[in-house]
Design a protein around this motif. Structure first.
Motif, PDB file in Angstrom:
ATOM      1  N   ALA A  23      -5.431   1.849   1.140  1.00  0.00           N
ATOM      2  CA  ALA A  23      -4.561   2.935   1.602  1.00  0.00           C
ATOM      3  C   ALA A  23      -5.363   4.015   2.334  1.00  0.00           C
ATOM      4  N   ARG A  30      -3.104   6.599   4.309  1.00  0.00           N
ATOM      5  CA  ARG A  30      -1.895   6.864   3.537  1.00  0.00           C
ATOM      6  C   ARG A  30      -2.138   8.046   2.606  1.00  0.00           C
ATOM      7  N   ARG A  31      -1.084   8.778   2.331  1.00  0.00           N
ATOM      8  CA  ARG A  31      -1.217   9.976   1.504  1.00  0.00           C
ATOM      9  C   ARG A  31      -1.534   9.657   0.044  1.00  0.00           C
ATOM     10  N   SER A  67      -6.461  11.391   5.284  1.00  0.00           N
ATOM     11  CA  SER A  67      -5.329  10.619   4.736  1.00  0.00           C
ATOM     12  C   SER A  67      -3.999  11.103   5.282  1.00  0.00           C
TER      13      SER A  67
END
Length: 205
Positions: free
Chosen positions: A142, A147-148, A202
């Motif tokens: 991720a 991605r957060r 992120s």
């Protein structure tokens, strides 16, 4: 008895009286045979203007040539955000991978050493190791995809790794001193994941 001399002479042709009564003579002006000049009024009136060439045909001027500068490119669409430094994210991913590898090595050693004496302890170690590995691998992927949730997964995997290392002290296992220094790896993963630069990375995706 009358003689033949008194007989009226036959008419050689129609008389002038008959001609005037039966025919109409249209008299036209005589054609110009060269002996008599025609008047200016006899020329027909025309609207054609004839001009004589006064010189060579005009040449169109050549267009001026020169360097034409190119148009300046203009960005279309929304402006791109400033580029985010990827070094903190790379360091976080490397620390998380190395930490997961060290956690797997320690957990394998504990399970093989305590399998015959404490089965419940070995099952707990196996479960914690599987959760830590899943969280760490998902967090690294991720993070690479920006991605957060990447930082949260890395922190969860690092915390479970710390629990596995803490079990070494609870179990009282005799291991080399280097193994007891391995908890530094999950701590470094947590610290790097908490950096603002990593958070910006992120969120940039």
């Amino acid at each position: 008895m009358a003689s033949d001399d008194t007989t009226p002479a036959p008419n050689d042709g129609p008389s002038d009286t008959d001609d005037s009564e039966n025919t109409r003579i249209i008299r036209r002006a005589p054609l110009n045979t060269g002996s008599q000049p025609l008047s200016a009024a006899a020329d027909p009136h025309t609207t054609i203007i004839r001009r004589h060439p006064t010189g060579s045909l005009p040449v169109a001027p050549e267009p001026a040539t020169g360097y034409l500068p190119r148009a300046t490119p203009v960005a279309v669409g929304p402006a791109r955000p400033p580029r985010v430094d990827a070094k903190p994210a790379i360091a976080t991913a490397v620390a998380s991978i190395v930490s997961g590898w060290a956690t797997g090595v320690i957990a394998t050693d504990l399970i093989t050493g305590w399998w015959g004496t404490d089965l419940l302890f070995c099952v707990a170690m196996g479960f914690l190791t599987a959760v830590a590995a899943g969280a760490s691998i998902s967090g690294v992927i991720a993070l690479l995809l920006r991605r957060r949730t990447a930082r949260l997964l890395i922190v969860v995997g690092a915390v479970i790794s710390l629990l596995i290392f803490a079990s070494l002290f609870v179990a009282g296992a005799k291991l080399p001193a280097l193994v007891f220094a391995m908890p530094v790896l999950p701590l470094a993963s947590i610290a790097l994941a908490a950096l603002p630069a990593t958070a910006r990375w992120s969120r940039s995706g």
